[in-house]
Write an enzyme that holds these catalytic residues in place. Structure first.
Site, PDB file in Angstrom:
ATOM      1  N   TRP A   7       0.975  -1.015   0.019  1.00 40.79           N
ATOM      2  CA  TRP A   7       0.079   0.409  -0.294  1.00 40.79           C
ATOM      3  C   TRP A   7       0.631   0.776  -0.095  1.00 40.79           C
ATOM      4  CZ3 TRP A   7      -5.245  -0.026   2.741  1.00 40.79           C
ATOM      5  CH2 TRP A   7      -6.176  -0.687   2.466  1.00 40.79           C
ATOM      6  N   LYS A   8       1.848   1.012  -0.151  1.00 36.97           N
ATOM      7  CA  LYS A   8       2.684   2.526   0.580  1.00 36.97           C
ATOM      8  C   LYS A   8       2.334   3.000   1.196  1.00 36.97           C
ATOM      9  CE  LYS A   8       4.871   1.168  -4.087  1.00 36.97           C
ATOM     10  NZ  LYS A   8       5.703   1.201  -5.881  1.00 36.97           N
ATOM     11  N   HIS A  14      12.683  -1.843  -0.675  1.00 34.93           N
ATOM     12  CA  HIS A  14      12.210  -1.730  -1.853  1.00 34.93           C
ATOM     13  C   HIS A  14      13.129  -1.215  -2.770  1.00 34.93           C
ATOM     14  CE1 HIS A  14       8.529  -0.439  -4.259  1.00 34.93           C
ATOM     15  NE2 HIS A  14       8.224  -1.018  -4.301  1.00 34.93           N
ATOM     16  N   SER A  55       3.770  -2.737 -12.383  1.00 37.62           N
ATOM     17  CA  SER A  55       2.238  -1.801 -13.083  1.00 37.62           C
ATOM     18  C   SER A  55       1.053  -3.720 -12.908  1.00 37.62           C
ATOM     19  CB  SER A  55       2.464  -0.817 -14.432  1.00 37.62           C
ATOM     20  OG  SER A  55       2.795   0.130 -13.785  1.00 37.62           O
ATOM     21  N   GLY A  74       1.354  -2.952  -6.210  1.00 38.44           N
ATOM     22  CA  GLY A  74       1.283  -1.551  -5.525  1.00 38.44           C
ATOM     23  C   GLY A  74      -0.108  -0.856  -5.552  1.00 38.44           C
ATOM     24  N   GLY A  75      -0.640   0.225  -7.033  1.00 40.35           N
ATOM     25  CA  GLY A  75      -1.495   0.980  -7.101  1.00 40.35           C
ATOM     26  C   GLY A  75      -3.089   0.071  -7.087  1.00 40.35           C
TER      27      GLY A  75
HETATM   28  P1  13P Z   1       2.528  -0.395  -9.039  1.00 39.56           P
HETATM   29  O1  13P Z   1       1.725  -1.411  -8.873  1.00 39.56           O
HETATM   30  O2  13P Z   1       2.263   0.808  -8.571  1.00 39.56           O
HETATM   31  O3  13P Z   1       3.845  -0.073 -10.531  1.00 39.56           O
HETATM   32  O4  13P Z   1       3.942  -0.615  -7.802  1.00 39.56           O
HETATM   33  C1  13P Z   1       4.727  -1.542  -7.258  1.00 39.56           C
HETATM   34  C2  13P Z   1       5.316  -1.577  -6.561  1.00 39.56           C
HETATM   35  O5  13P Z   1       6.130  -0.892  -5.696  1.00 39.56           O
HETATM   36  C3  13P Z   1       5.433  -2.964  -5.466  1.00 39.56           C
HETATM   37  O6  13P Z   1       6.091  -2.619  -5.004  1.00 39.56           O
END
Ligand code: 13P
Length: 246
Positions: free
Chosen positions: A10-11, A92, A208, A229-230
């Protein structure tokens, strides 16, 4: 056969209200994939309490190498375990870039994760200029050997290949390019740890991953799921990705 993993990073996103998304993910994650959600540290304990006794595991996004001490703002692997987390992402590319983490630091963090009984999700990946220069396998190999401690096993380690240029950009390598890196990583791990240990370690692709490309990416040779991520923030995006890993 390796059980595939759908891991969500989720960052720096998520507030208390995001618990509704977690609940929807818990309710909808019914397939065979292992599901790990890594919210920000502020939500770790509440998410872990909510996910207890469900199929969903909770992880953190970073840890300090030490168990405790004068390190303002950091959290230790022991604290993550105490809060109910079972996994922690280390190395990361955003940590490597924003906090100048090198391979030795990442390795120390992975060892800290093991010390606390957590699974380390160790990230590697080349930048765009490194790929353009033809250095992808050299960089990934160096990061693997520098960041993955001796003693890595299928039970304590997951590795995520995340090309930096694919993160948050909507761009991904071709399936053949993903296969090339993942096959290389499997062989490199086998050289270091032996075939049996290397064959059990899950190798995730990240960068992505979306509902529309997850199935084809997860079908690639030596890809054992994704670090997302997103598209892991909303159940409507993440559940189809979990299904693609199941
Ligand atoms: P995204 O899926 O948003 O490109 O991010 C990938 C990521 O950095 C997961 O750790």
């Amino acid at each position: 056969p390796r059980v595939k993993i759908a891991a969500g990073n989720w960052k720096m996103n998520g507030l208390g209200a995001s618990t509704a998304e977690l609940d929807a993910m818990i309710a909808g994650a019914t397939g065979s994939a292992e599901v790990v959600i890594c919210p920000p540290a502020t939500l770790l304990a509440s998410f872990a309490a909510r996910a207890a006794e469900t199929g969903v595991k909770i992880g953190a996004q970073d840890c300090h190498p030490a168990a405790s001490g004068a390190h303002t703002g950091d959290i230790s692997a022991e604290m993550i375990g105490d809060a109910g987390g079972s996994h922690v992402i280390v190395g990361h590319s955003e940590r490597r870039a924003d906090h100048a983490e090198d391979d030795a630091t990442v390795r120390a963090k992975a060892e800290a994760a093991w010390r606390a009984g957590l699974v380390a999700i160790i990230c590697v990946g080349e930048t765009e200029s490194q790929r353009d220069a033809g250095d992808t396998l050299g960089i990934v190999g160096r990061q693997l050997r520098g960041s993955v401690p001796a003693g890595a096993t299928a039970a304590n380690t997951v590795i995520a290949y995340e090309p930096v240029w694919a993160i948050g950009t909507g761009r991904t390598p071709t399936l053949a390019e993903i296969a090339e890196v993942h096959d290389f990583m499997r062989a490199d791990l086998a050289n270091r740890f032996g075939t049996e240990a290397a064959d059990g370690i899950r190798l995730l692709y990240g960068g992505s991953v979306k509902p529309g490309n997850a199935a084809e990416i997860f079908a690639v040779s030596n890809v054992d799921g994704g670090l997302v991520g997103g598209a892991s923030l909303k159940a409507s995006d993440f559940l189809p990705i979990i299904a693609a890993a199941s």
